[in-house]
Design a protein around this motif. Structure first.
Motif, PDB file in Angstrom:
ATOM      1  N   LYS A 199      -4.433   0.725 -15.158  1.00  0.00           N
ATOM      2  CA  LYS A 199      -4.711   1.937 -14.411  1.00  0.00           C
ATOM      3  C   LYS A 199      -3.503   2.871 -14.447  1.00  0.00           C
ATOM      4  O   LYS A 199      -3.623   4.046 -14.765  1.00  0.00           O
ATOM      5  CB  LYS A 199      -5.011   1.496 -12.982  1.00  0.00           C
ATOM      6  N   ALA A 220       0.834  -1.208   0.000  1.00  0.00           N
ATOM      7  CA  ALA A 220       0.000   0.000   0.000  1.00  0.00           C
ATOM      8  C   ALA A 220       0.869   1.259   0.000  1.00  0.00           C
ATOM      9  O   ALA A 220       0.568   2.241  -0.682  1.00  0.00           O
ATOM     10  CB  ALA A 220      -0.928  -0.003   1.203  1.00  0.00           C
ATOM     11  N   GLN A 228       0.959   4.124  -2.880  1.00  0.00           N
ATOM     12  CA  GLN A 228       0.679   5.505  -2.498  1.00  0.00           C
ATOM     13  C   GLN A 228       1.812   6.426  -2.917  1.00  0.00           C
ATOM     14  O   GLN A 228       1.594   7.502  -3.463  1.00  0.00           O
ATOM     15  CB  GLN A 228       0.494   5.534  -0.990  1.00  0.00           C
ATOM     16  N   LEU A 282       3.935  10.570  -9.084  1.00  0.00           N
ATOM     17  CA  LEU A 282       3.569  10.737 -10.489  1.00  0.00           C
ATOM     18  C   LEU A 282       2.559  11.863 -10.662  1.00  0.00           C
ATOM     19  O   LEU A 282       2.636  12.640 -11.601  1.00  0.00           O
ATOM     20  CB  LEU A 282       3.020   9.435 -11.060  1.00  0.00           C
ATOM     21  N   ALA A 283       1.606  11.964  -9.721  1.00  0.00           N
ATOM     22  CA  ALA A 283       0.597  13.014  -9.829  1.00  0.00           C
ATOM     23  C   ALA A 283       1.243  14.381  -9.687  1.00  0.00           C
ATOM     24  O   ALA A 283       0.824  15.355 -10.312  1.00  0.00           O
ATOM     25  CB  ALA A 283      -0.475  12.824  -8.774  1.00  0.00           C
ATOM     26  N   GLN A 294     -10.828  -2.375  -9.170  1.00  0.00           N
ATOM     27  CA  GLN A 294     -11.135  -2.108  -7.766  1.00  0.00           C
ATOM     28  C   GLN A 294     -12.482  -1.418  -7.596  1.00  0.00           C
ATOM     29  O   GLN A 294     -13.250  -1.735  -6.688  1.00  0.00           O
ATOM     30  CB  GLN A 294     -10.014  -1.275  -7.132  1.00  0.00           C
ATOM     31  N   GLU A 295     -12.794  -0.482  -8.481  1.00  0.00           N
ATOM     32  CA  GLU A 295     -14.087   0.210  -8.411  1.00  0.00           C
ATOM     33  C   GLU A 295     -15.217  -0.800  -8.591  1.00  0.00           C
ATOM     34  O   GLU A 295     -16.220  -0.762  -7.875  1.00  0.00           O
ATOM     35  CB  GLU A 295     -14.186   1.275  -9.512  1.00  0.00           C
ATOM     36  N   ASN A 337      -2.608   4.075 -18.142  1.00  0.00           N
ATOM     37  CA  ASN A 337      -3.552   5.063 -18.661  1.00  0.00           C
ATOM     38  C   ASN A 337      -3.572   6.360 -17.864  1.00  0.00           C
ATOM     39  O   ASN A 337      -3.829   7.428 -18.415  1.00  0.00           O
ATOM     40  CB  ASN A 337      -4.969   4.484 -18.677  1.00  0.00           C
ATOM     41  N   SER A 338      -3.328   6.264 -16.551  1.00  0.00           N
ATOM     42  CA  SER A 338      -3.399   7.471 -15.729  1.00  0.00           C
ATOM     43  C   SER A 338      -2.147   8.322 -15.849  1.00  0.00           C
ATOM     44  O   SER A 338      -2.192   9.527 -15.634  1.00  0.00           O
ATOM     45  CB  SER A 338      -3.592   7.117 -14.256  1.00  0.00           C
ATOM     46  N   TYR A 339      -1.023   7.684 -16.144  1.00  0.00           N
ATOM     47  CA  TYR A 339       0.233   8.429 -16.227  1.00  0.00           C
ATOM     48  C   TYR A 339       0.914   8.112 -17.550  1.00  0.00           C
ATOM     49  O   TYR A 339       1.910   7.388 -17.590  1.00  0.00           O
ATOM     50  CB  TYR A 339       1.145   8.064 -15.040  1.00  0.00           C
ATOM     51  N   PRO A 340       0.373   8.612 -18.639  1.00  0.00           N
ATOM     52  CA  PRO A 340       0.913   8.257 -19.953  1.00  0.00           C
ATOM     53  C   PRO A 340       2.382   8.657 -20.087  1.00  0.00           C
ATOM     54  O   PRO A 340       2.804   9.684 -19.563  1.00  0.00           O
ATOM     55  CB  PRO A 340       0.046   9.039 -20.940  1.00  0.00           C
ATOM     56  N   MET A 381      -8.969  -1.170 -16.274  1.00  0.00           N
ATOM     57  CA  MET A 381      -8.359  -0.231 -15.337  1.00  0.00           C
ATOM     58  C   MET A 381      -9.255   0.092 -14.149  1.00  0.00           C
ATOM     59  O   MET A 381      -8.880   0.879 -13.296  1.00  0.00           O
ATOM     60  CB  MET A 381      -7.927   1.043 -16.049  1.00  0.00           C
ATOM     61  N   TYR A 382     -10.456  -0.494 -14.071  1.00  0.00           N
ATOM     62  CA  TYR A 382     -11.355  -0.135 -12.974  1.00  0.00           C
ATOM     63  C   TYR A 382     -11.727  -1.335 -12.116  1.00  0.00           C
ATOM     64  O   TYR A 382     -12.810  -1.388 -11.561  1.00  0.00           O
ATOM     65  CB  TYR A 382     -12.626   0.498 -13.532  1.00  0.00           C
ATOM     66  N   ASN A 384       1.839   6.855  -6.751  1.00  0.00           N
ATOM     67  CA  ASN A 384       0.750   7.722  -7.189  1.00  0.00           C
ATOM     68  C   ASN A 384       1.028   9.190  -6.890  1.00  0.00           C
ATOM     69  O   ASN A 384       0.827  10.048  -7.736  1.00  0.00           O
ATOM     70  CB  ASN A 384      -0.558   7.326  -6.497  1.00  0.00           C
ATOM     71  N   THR A 385       1.472   9.480  -5.658  1.00  0.00           N
ATOM     72  CA  THR A 385       1.675  10.889  -5.306  1.00  0.00           C
ATOM     73  C   THR A 385       2.827  11.478  -6.109  1.00  0.00           C
ATOM     74  O   THR A 385       2.727  12.602  -6.589  1.00  0.00           O
ATOM     75  CB  THR A 385       1.944  11.070  -3.804  1.00  0.00           C
TER      76      THR A 385
END
Lengths: 430, 291
Positions: A108, A77, A81, A87-88, A395-396, A111-114, A392-393, A84-85
């Motif tokens: 995920k 985890a 985390q 890269l964002a 978990q949702e 696609n989120s961080y091309p 890519m979804y 993600n932080t």
């Protein structure tokens, strides 16, 4: 004068502070530049994933003595985390060269961080790997990583308990889930033990059932796959049937799940190949276990093989040592039978590299499992696992399903429930 | 005179300059930045301006409404129970006749210095199907078969409420206790002479005297409950279904578990800000000093 001095001091302090923030970045750059033979990797579970990297390092070092690998271990985890932080925020300096990615996260991330992850399409011979692992890594016809361990499933069972209930190994070969439930009822009656565990908070079971029927929570186009999906309907029907039959012991978490079979409360465990280590933790049950193929869905396309979990290695596109990292992974995890043999022998890890399957390591028998050649069995089943697109979804979709699961178990109309899951999912991913 | 005032004020400003700059940089700047972020939506780095889109989405998002409902449920049930319990315990511990005061105070305060995660895991194992709690009830013949506490939406919420009450009651008690020690004993003495019972004294003297402190604890507890995260994640992980998920966990899921949508996560965070502000104003209106 005094005033000027104070202001000067304050400014000095402030600039010092800010400079400190800036300089740490430069140092990090320098160290990677100067040690051009060094690669940094992030991974969770040092005794499994970390161990794999160490084996790969030893193999790679034979040809490249100057090569050095640093494995930074962190919880899964935390790793996700941090990634993600970073890269964002658009900061790649703090990131490693190599990173471990859980398979459902692959699409995920890409696609989120091309442009963040390196394309491996032409540097590795992907025909040597199980197709479903390569499928998971393929996005728009590009392959974004190296397939690593797999979670091909099997039905681990206690030979003594099933014998007591009157079943032999043949009775458990290639059964359907409905047969599994019937056997479970007899086991419960004759031995007083549960057939399995059930945890409505955990989606492992639904995942195994869905994949064995070649389906997933979402379609390859990343749309909800709940309505008009016969595999989904059958999966949830069986889930409810198992819950209602009383053959499953309710557990609330992972440690209770593992505890239940280590303590001998259940007769079977349907789980990924990586579960072997946990099952072998109960040394007093040596020789009492065996593995049969996963039960199958009694519908068209249902097979006696599935998958649970698994991960792959990614290289960051902006890493200073990208080429070295690619070369290292390509030569070891991406194409060395020796690596997979040692990975299996030393860490109990099963990969999806087909050439290694015929090796001696994969043919070994296990005393714990009544001298069954368990790895040979698992790898054979792994070739039958239907390939699916994880999308890519995941978990949702799992959470949307979880939201409705209590109602389904309470006997709500399945068609209506599936429609409301689909609706919830669509609202989540808008 | 004027010059002197300026000089002392300048020295004062020099003292607060650095902390102010740091607060601006690390506290206010992120606040503004996240407010701007709350008007964007998308996945990871690929996001675009959506205006009020996230805010309208918020009101039709069943997952958010569920998390909001759960969080408010904890708030409405747990905070009053905890504060009343804290007051009563503080009152008992304040009794001059009580022996071993130090021991009791420490024992009741101790839970709130334990680590959030470790006590959560402890509660989880206590309320497991094979847990000590079920064993106890079975041995006392109160139940016939083990109850799956954490797999039932109602019981799971009860366990969460029990856990936070266990952890935070002692914390609030300390505030009350110290406030009670500031109440002049002669007030109670006078009340006793006038024939007021102990209960009457508690209701008519202690509670009114403690009003500012009660208000303070009510606001910080409200604030804390609205940000509840560790307990829920570690005990039930939001389940069964999503029946124990809090807003904070939802924010975490949106940012790190699901395909990251930082814009929408920021919007949900701002929903908490608004709720905290509204509740604090309400509490001040109801409980604050009349001017």
């Amino acid at each position: 004068m005094k005033k000027a001095l104070t202001i000067l001091l304050l400014t000095a302090l402030m600039t010092g502070l800010l400079a400190a923030c800036g300089s740490s970045k430069n140092e990090a750059n320098n160290s990677t530049d100067s040690g051009n033979q060094k690669v940094v990797a992030w991974a969770w579970d040092p005794s499994f994933n970390g161990k794999a990297l160490k084996i790969a390092e030893e193999i790679f070092k034979k040809e490249n003595p100057g090569f050095e690998l640093e494995v930074i271990d962190m919880a899964k985890a935390d790793l996700e985390q941090k990634l993600n932080t970073n890269l964002a925020a658009g900061v790649t300096d703090g990131l490693p060269d190599i990173i471990l990615v859980n398979d459902p996260n692959i699409q995920k991330y890409v696609n989120s961080y091309p442009g963040t992850f390196t394309d491996f399409t032409d540097s590795v011979d992907f025909t040597q790997f199980s197709q479903y692992k390569v499928d998971a890594l393929t996005i728009d016809e590009k392959v974004y990583g190296i397939p690593f361990d797999i979670g091909v499933t099997g039905m681990f069972y206690r030979t003594d308990l099933l014998a007591e209930a009157g079943y032999t190994a043949e009775d458990l070969e290639n059964i359907t889930w409905d047969q599994y439930i019937e056997i479970g009822k007899v086991v419960k009656e004759k031995t007083g033990k549960f057939m399995s565990t059930i945890n409505p908070n955990d989606e492992a079971w639904t995942s195994i059932l869905l994949q064995s029927g070649g389906s997933w929570y979402i379609t390859p186009e990343n749309k909800g796959n709940f309505v008009n999906n016969p595999v989904m309907t059958e999966t949830l029907r069986l889930y409810k049937a198992i819950a209602d039959s009383g053959i499953a012991k309710p557990v609330t978490g992972w440690s209770e799940f593992v505890g239940s079979f280590n303590a001998g409360d259940v007769a079977t465990v349907v789980s990924g190949v990586w579960q072997i280590a946990s099952i072998m933790d109960a040394a007093d049950q040596k020789g009492l276990w065996a593995v049969a193929p996963t039960p199958r869905l009694d519908i068209e396309g249902g097979v006696n093989a599935s998958n649970e979990g698994g991960s792959s290695w990614f290289v960051l596109e902006k890493s200073a040592n990208k080429d070295l990292a690619k070369e290292f992974l390509g030569a070891t995890i991406g194409g060395s039978s020796e690596f997979y043999e040692r990975f299996l022998t030393e860490a109990g890890g099963v990969g999806s590299y087909i050439p290694s399957f015929s090796s001696e390591a994969y043919q070994q028998t296990s005393e714990f499992f009544g001298n069954q050649a368990i790895y040979a069995d698992f790898t054979e089943w792994s070739t039958q696992v239907p390939g699916i697109t994880l999308g890519m979804y995941t978990q949702e979709a799992k959470d949307a399903l979880k939201n409705e699961l209590p109602n389904i178990l309470n006997g709500a109309d399945l068609t209506k429930s599936l429609a409301s899951i689909q609706k919830l999912f669509e609202q989540q991913v808008q | 005179m004027r010059g002197k005032f300026n000089k002392s004020s300048l020295i004062g400003w020099q003292f607060v300059l650095l902390p102010s700059a740091l607060i601006l940089l690390f506290s206010f700047y992120p606040m503004i930045q996240s407010f701007i972020l709350s008007f964007e939506s998308g996945k990871g780095n690929v996001s675009h301006f959506v205006g009020l889109g996230n805010y309208t989405r918020l009101f039709s998002d069943p997952m958010f409404l569920q998390a909001l409902f759960n969080t408010l449920l904890y708030l409405v049930i747990q905070v009053p129970i905890m504060l009343i319990l804290g007051l009563v315990i503080a009152h008992l511990l304040n009794s001059p006749k009580l022996k071993l005061k130090g021991f009791y105070r420490t024992a009741i305060f101790l839970p709130c210095v334990t680590a959030l995660v470790s006590y959560s895991i402890l509660f989880k194992s206590m309320f497991a199907v094979d847990g000590i709690f079920n064993q106890m009830l079975l041995n006392l013949h109160i139940i016939n078969e083990p109850v799956a506490w954490l797999l039932d939406p109602v019981w799971a919420r009860v366990v969460i409420i029990l856990a936070i009450t266990w952890r935070w009651t002692g914390y609030n008690m300390i505030f009350y206790l110290s406030a009670m020690q500031n109440v002049d004993p002669s007030v109670y003495e006078a009340a006793s002479i006038d024939g007021a019972s102990k209960f009457r004294q508690f209701v008519s003297i202690t509670i009114p005297m403690l009003k500012p402190i009660i208000l303070f604890t009510a606001i910080i507890s409200t604030n804390g409950t609205l940000q509840l995260f560790d307990e829920v994640v570690n005990i039930t992980n939001g389940g069964p279904g999503n029946s124990t998920m809090t807003i904070s966990q939802y924010i975490y899921n949106l940012s790190f578990v699901y395909t990251p949508n930082f814009g929408y996560a920021a919007t949900v965070s701002y929903a908490i800000v608004v709720i905290v502000a509204v509740l604090a104003v309400l509490q001040l209106k109801v409980g604050g000093e009349k001017k």
